[in-house]
Design a protein around this motif. Structure first.
Motif, short mmCIF file in Angstrom:
data_model
loop_
_atom_site.label_atom_id
_atom_site.label_comp_id
_atom_site.label_asym_id
_atom_site.label_seq_id
_atom_site.Cartn_x
_atom_site.Cartn_y
_atom_site.Cartn_z
N VAL A 101 -60.22 13.45 38.94
CA VAL A 101 -61.04 14.14 39.95
C VAL A 101 -61.10 13.30 41.22
N ASP A 102 -61.40 12.02 41.05
CA ASP A 102 -61.51 11.15 42.21
C ASP A 102 -60.18 11.00 42.94
N ASP A 103 -59.09 10.91 42.19
CA ASP A 103 -57.76 10.83 42.83
C ASP A 103 -57.47 12.08 43.64
N ASN A 104 -57.87 13.26 43.12
CA ASN A 104 -57.67 14.52 43.85
C ASN A 104 -58.47 14.53 45.15
N VAL A 105 -59.70 14.05 45.08
CA VAL A 105 -60.54 14.00 46.28
C VAL A 105 -59.90 13.07 47.31
N THR A 106 -59.55 11.88 46.88
CA THR A 106 -58.98 10.89 47.79
C THR A 106 -57.66 11.38 48.41
N ARG A 107 -56.82 12.00 47.61
CA ARG A 107 -55.56 12.54 48.14
C ARG A 107 -55.83 13.52 49.27
N ASN A 108 -56.80 14.38 49.09
CA ASN A 108 -57.15 15.36 50.12
C ASN A 108 -57.81 14.71 51.33
N VAL A 109 -58.62 13.69 51.10
CA VAL A 109 -59.28 12.99 52.21
C VAL A 109 -58.23 12.42 53.15
N HIS A 124 -67.27 15.14 46.93
CA HIS A 124 -68.14 14.91 45.77
C HIS A 124 -67.30 14.25 44.68
N TYR A 125 -67.34 12.94 44.67
CA TYR A 125 -66.64 12.16 43.65
C TYR A 125 -67.43 12.21 42.34
N LEU A 126 -66.72 12.09 41.22
CA LEU A 126 -67.36 12.23 39.91
C LEU A 126 -67.15 11.05 38.96
N GLY A 127 -66.19 10.19 39.25
CA GLY A 127 -65.82 9.15 38.30
C GLY A 127 -66.96 8.25 37.88
N LEU A 128 -67.76 7.79 38.84
CA LEU A 128 -68.86 6.89 38.52
C LEU A 128 -69.90 7.59 37.63
N ASP A 129 -70.19 8.84 37.95
CA ASP A 129 -71.12 9.64 37.14
C ASP A 129 -70.60 9.77 35.71
N VAL A 142 -67.50 0.14 35.64
CA VAL A 142 -68.30 0.40 36.85
C VAL A 142 -67.85 -0.43 38.04
N PRO A 143 -67.68 -1.75 37.92
CA PRO A 143 -67.27 -2.52 39.10
C PRO A 143 -65.96 -2.05 39.72
N LYS A 144 -65.00 -1.70 38.88
CA LYS A 144 -63.70 -1.21 39.40
C LYS A 144 -63.88 0.10 40.15
N LYS A 145 -64.71 0.99 39.61
CA LYS A 145 -64.96 2.28 40.27
C LYS A 145 -65.71 2.07 41.58
N LEU A 146 -66.67 1.16 41.60
CA LEU A 146 -67.39 0.86 42.84
C LEU A 146 -66.44 0.26 43.88
N GLU A 147 -65.52 -0.55 43.45
CA GLU A 147 -64.52 -1.12 44.37
C GLU A 147 -63.65 -0.01 44.96
N GLU A 148 -63.26 0.95 44.12
CA GLU A 148 -62.48 2.10 44.60
C GLU A 148 -63.27 2.90 45.64
N MET A 149 -64.54 3.16 45.34
CA MET A 149 -65.38 3.91 46.28
C MET A 149 -65.59 3.12 47.57
N ASP A 150 -65.76 1.82 47.46
CA ASP A 150 -65.93 0.96 48.63
C ASP A 150 -64.70 1.06 49.54
N THR A 151 -63.53 1.03 48.95
CA THR A 151 -62.29 1.10 49.73
C THR A 151 -62.15 2.44 50.43
#
Length: 195
Positions: A101-109, A124-129, A142-151
Motif C-alpha cells: 500500500v505504501d509503495d503504491n502511494v509513494t509511486r503515485n506521489v 493515506h499511508y497504512l504500513g505503520l498502522d 517500526v523504526p524502518k517504517k518511520l525512516e521510510e515515512m521521514d524520507t
C-alpha cells in the motif's frame, strides 16, 4: 524522524491532535475533513463506508473547482466518490501488508509531484498502522517504517519548496495506538496523534 523534525523546527510547527472515540479510520477521516465529532455508528460503518453528505473540506474545495488527487486507504474513495481528479485506493483491511500500500502511494506521489495540475494532494499511508495492529508499536519494524515515512515527507517538502509557491504541508495521524497495538478506544495513546 530527523528530516521531518528538522523541517518542522525551521519551517513549521509541531503539535498534537486529540481524536474523539471511536479511534478507527472512517470516523477519524470524517472528523478531520468535516470537523464533526464521530458517532459510535461510524464504528459499524467503518466496515461498510458510505458517502459523506455533510459539508467537508473536500466538498468545499471541490465546489471551488480545486483539483484534488488522492492515494492510499480506499475508505476515502467510498466517503468521497467522484471528488478526486486522479486516485488509486488500496484496501486497508489486509493488515499484514506493511509495504505494498505504501509503495503504491509513494509511486503515485513521485508522479504527482512532477505535475502541476492539482491543488490538493491527500495521501493515506497504512504500513505503520498495520505494523501496530500485527506486532505493536515497539516492533523492530517500526523504526524502518518511520525512516521510510521521514524520507518521503522530506522528498515531498523538497519538491514543493523548489516550486517557490505558497504551499501548506500537513502531516498527521488519524488516530494513535495502544501500547499493545491496535486502536479504537479512548486511551491517551489512542486518542492523541502528532500534527
Amino acid at each position: 524522524m530527523p528530516l521531518t523534525s528538522n523541517i518542522t523546527s525551521h519551517h513549521g510547527c509541531f503539535n498534537k491532535i486529540a481524536a474523539e472515540t471511536p479511534t478507527v479510520t472512517l470516523p477519524r477521516i470524517k472528523a478531520l475533513t468535516s470537523g464533526s465529532v464521530p458517532q459510535f455508528i461510524d464504528l459499524v460503518l467503518n466496515l461498510a463506508s458510505t458517502e459523506i453528505l455533510e459539508d467537508s473540506l473536500i466538498h468545499s474545495a471541490f465546489s471551488k473547482n480545486k483539483r484534488i488527487v488522492f492515494y492510499g486507504d480506499d475508505t476515502w474513495l467510498k466517503l468521497f466518490p467522484n471528488f478526486f481528479a486522479r486516485y488509486e485506493g488500496t484496501n486497508s483491511f489486509f493488515v499484514r501488508d506493511f509495504k505494498e500500500v505504501d509503495d503504491n502511494v509513494t509511486r503515485n506521489v513521485i508522479d504527482e509531484l512532477n505535475k502541476q495540475d492539482w491543488d490538493i494532494m491527500i495521501l493515506h499511508y497504512l504500513g505503520l498502522d498495520h505494523i501496530g495492529h500485527v506486532y505493536g508499536p515497539y516492533s523492530s519494524l517500526v523504526p524502518k517504517k518511520l525512516e521510510e515515512m521521514d524520507t518521503i515527507i522530506y522528498d515531498i517538502y523538497t519538491k514543493m519548496m523548489s516550486r517557490n509557491e505558497k504551499t501548506l504541508l500537513l502531516i498527521t495521524g488519524d488516530h494513535g495506538m495502544k501500547d499493545s497495538g491496535g486502536h479504537g478506544g479512548s486511551t491517551y495513546s489512542e486518542t492523541y496523534a502528532p500534527y
